[in-house]
Design an enzyme around this catalytic site. Structure first.
Site, short mmCIF file in Angstrom:
data_model
loop_
_atom_site.label_atom_id
_atom_site.label_comp_id
_atom_site.label_asym_id
_atom_site.label_seq_id
_atom_site.Cartn_x
_atom_site.Cartn_y
_atom_site.Cartn_z
CD GLU A 1 18.69 -12.13 0.30
OE1 GLU A 1 18.56 -13.05 -0.84
OE2 GLU A 1 17.96 -11.28 0.45
N GLY B 1 18.51 -7.33 -0.32
CA GLY B 1 17.72 -6.18 0.24
C GLY B 1 17.55 -4.98 -1.01
CD GLU C 1 14.67 -8.69 0.44
OE1 GLU C 1 15.62 -8.25 0.77
OE2 GLU C 1 14.12 -9.77 0.93
N1 CAA Z 1 27.03 -5.09 2.64
C1 CAA Z 1 28.15 -4.40 3.06
N2 CAA Z 1 29.12 -3.82 2.10
C2 CAA Z 1 28.91 -4.39 1.01
C3 CAA Z 1 27.72 -5.10 0.41
C4 CAA Z 1 26.73 -5.21 1.30
N3 CAA Z 1 25.66 -5.98 1.10
N4 CAA Z 1 27.94 -5.17 -0.97
C5 CAA Z 1 29.30 -4.57 -1.18
N5 CAA Z 1 29.80 -4.19 0.00
C6 CAA Z 1 30.98 -3.30 -0.19
C7 CAA Z 1 32.14 -4.52 -0.13
O1 CAA Z 1 32.53 -5.01 1.04
C8 CAA Z 1 33.40 -3.47 -0.64
O2 CAA Z 1 33.73 -2.70 0.51
P1 CAA Z 1 35.49 -2.46 0.65
O3 CAA Z 1 35.64 -1.88 -0.66
O4 CAA Z 1 35.27 -1.66 1.85
O5 CAA Z 1 36.16 -3.95 0.68
C9 CAA Z 1 32.58 -2.32 -1.47
O6 CAA Z 1 31.26 -2.53 -1.17
C10 CAA Z 1 32.64 -2.95 -3.24
O7 CAA Z 1 32.30 -4.32 -3.15
P2 CAA Z 1 33.10 -5.37 -3.89
O8 CAA Z 1 34.75 -5.26 -3.84
O9 CAA Z 1 32.61 -6.65 -3.35
O10 CAA Z 1 32.86 -5.24 -5.26
P3 CAA Z 1 32.66 -6.33 -6.56
O11 CAA Z 1 32.64 -5.57 -8.04
O12 CAA Z 1 33.95 -7.17 -6.59
O13 CAA Z 1 31.35 -7.33 -6.11
C11 CAA Z 1 29.18 -7.54 -5.68
C12 CAA Z 1 30.15 -6.58 -6.41
C13 CAA Z 1 28.83 -8.90 -6.43
C14 CAA Z 1 27.71 -6.82 -5.55
C15 CAA Z 1 29.44 -7.91 -4.12
O14 CAA Z 1 29.80 -6.91 -3.76
C16 CAA Z 1 28.43 -8.63 -3.56
O15 CAA Z 1 28.54 -9.80 -3.75
N6 CAA Z 1 28.01 -8.16 -2.58
C17 CAA Z 1 26.90 -8.59 -1.48
C18 CAA Z 1 25.76 -8.92 -2.28
C19 CAA Z 1 24.82 -9.68 -1.38
O16 CAA Z 1 24.92 -10.77 -0.88
N7 CAA Z 1 23.59 -9.22 -0.81
C20 CAA Z 1 22.69 -9.64 -0.14
C21 CAA Z 1 22.97 -9.16 1.43
S1 CAA Z 1 22.04 -9.95 2.47
C22 CAA Z 1 20.39 -9.21 2.28
O17 CAA Z 1 20.29 -8.36 1.75
C23 CAA Z 1 19.59 -9.90 3.39
C24 CAA Z 1 18.19 -9.32 3.15
O18 CAA Z 1 17.40 -9.67 2.28
C25 CAA Z 1 17.68 -8.31 3.98
#
Ligand code: CAA
Length: 260
Positions: free
Chosen positions: A134, A111, A114
């Site tokens: 995703e 997102g 996006e």
């Molecule tokens: N939603 C909720 N929480 C999130 C998040 C997300 N998309 N991305 C990161 N966070 C949170 C983590 O859970 C973490 O929280 P805690 O400290 O409470 O555990 C905090 O942010 C820090 O994140 P990380 O510890 O994971 O940080 P990192 O440096 O190790 O990794 C990252 C960074 C690579 C961005 C990793 O956080 C990650 O992969 N995030 C998810 C990315 C993702 O998959 N995004 C797509 C979501 S689906 C979507 O967006 C659908 C759509 O099209 C509408």
């Protein structure tokens, strides 16, 4: 107006909106989306506004995606309605009558990518990372990623990014047309601000109509798009700014569009 998840600063004719949930890497939940919608709709009340800069707080992320903790428990019906909210808000940003510059200060994933793509221009800090991960979560992009990524970078590259979930760095994003330019992290807001000031010096109606011509023209066949562009070109001639812009050129002086 005060928001729980956004900081909004308005300096003369430029607004900076910062998504402010750094602990969750600025992930988008319903409240953030609704606040974004409200903030942009509130800015519509400012006829002097020239440009909006959208960024994320903290040094790590622009927006790391829709909020996975919230989505995890959603039913199909709830997920569809969440996606519809995302589309509504991002469409409003895309159609916002003034240019919106995304200052991408770190991860722009799912997102977040996006959202950046719904903006008119993307300036990437050197540490920015873009992607549609995703499929790693067993879902597809839901806030317009399949549409806007393929329009920006072409169908083949968009499919590769969406099918693999791979991230691209700022340089690669720039190379494929996903980002406009790459700057150092400490210069990001400065660069975005300079672009906003440059745009603010141009004819405001012309900039608005140019945005409409590009956005709408891309969705039409060439004949209709040409007809639409010619109509908007004609409309420019009903404005004081066309008189001023052309007179200033002929008088060999800078144009004064904003009555300063
Ligand atoms: N939603 C909720 N929480 C999130 C998040 C997300 N998309 N991305 C990161 N966070 C949170 C983590 O859970 C973490 O929280 P805690 O400290 O409470 O555990 C905090 O942010 C820090 O994140 P990380 O510890 O994971 O940080 P990192 O440096 O190790 O990794 C990252 C960074 C690579 C961005 C990793 O956080 C990650 O992969 N995030 C998810 C990315 C993702 O998959 N995004 C797509 C979501 S689906 C979507 O967006 C659908 C759509 O099209 C509408």
């Amino acid at each position: 107006m005060n928001y729980e998840n956004l900081l909004v600063e308005i300096d003369d004719d430029i607004a900076v909106i910062t998504i402010n949930r750094p602990k969750a890497l600025n992930a988008l939940n319903t409240a953030v989306l609704e606040e974004l919608e409200h903030a942009f709709s509130d800015l519509l009340k400012r006829p002097q506004l020239a440009c909006v800069i959208l960024t994320g707080s903290g040094e790590k992320a622009f927006v790391a995606g829709a909020d996975i903790a919230v989505m995890q428990a959603m039913t199909a019906v709830e997920a569809e309605s969440f996606a519809r909210l995302g589309h509504r808000v991002f469409n409003a940003i895309e159609a916002f009558p003034r240019p919106v510059i995304a200052a991408v200060n770190g991860f722009a994933l799912g997102g977040g990518c996006e959202l950046a793509m719904a903006c008119d221009v993307r300036i990437a800090a050197v540490n920015a990372r873009f992607g549609q991960p995703e499929v790693n979560l067993g879902v597809i992009p839901g806030f317009g990623g399949t549409l806007r990524l393929s329009r920006l970078v072409g169908k083949g590259r968009a499919k590769e990014l969406i099918f693999t979930g791979d991230m691209v760095d700022a340089e690669e994003a720039c190379r494929i047309g996903l980002a406009n330019k790459v700057v150092s992290a400490d210069q990001l807001l400065e660069e975005a601000g300079q672009m906003a000031v440059k745009i603010a010096g141009k004819g405001p109606l012309a900039v608005t109509l140019a945005k409409q011509a590009v956005n709408n023209g891309l969705e039409m066949d060439l004949d209709r798009a040409g007809y639409f562009e010619a109509s908007l070109f004609g409309l420019c001639f009903s404005s004081a700014e066309q008189k001023e812009g052309m007179l200033a050129f002929l008088e060999k002086r800078p144009a004064r569009f904003r009555g300063e």
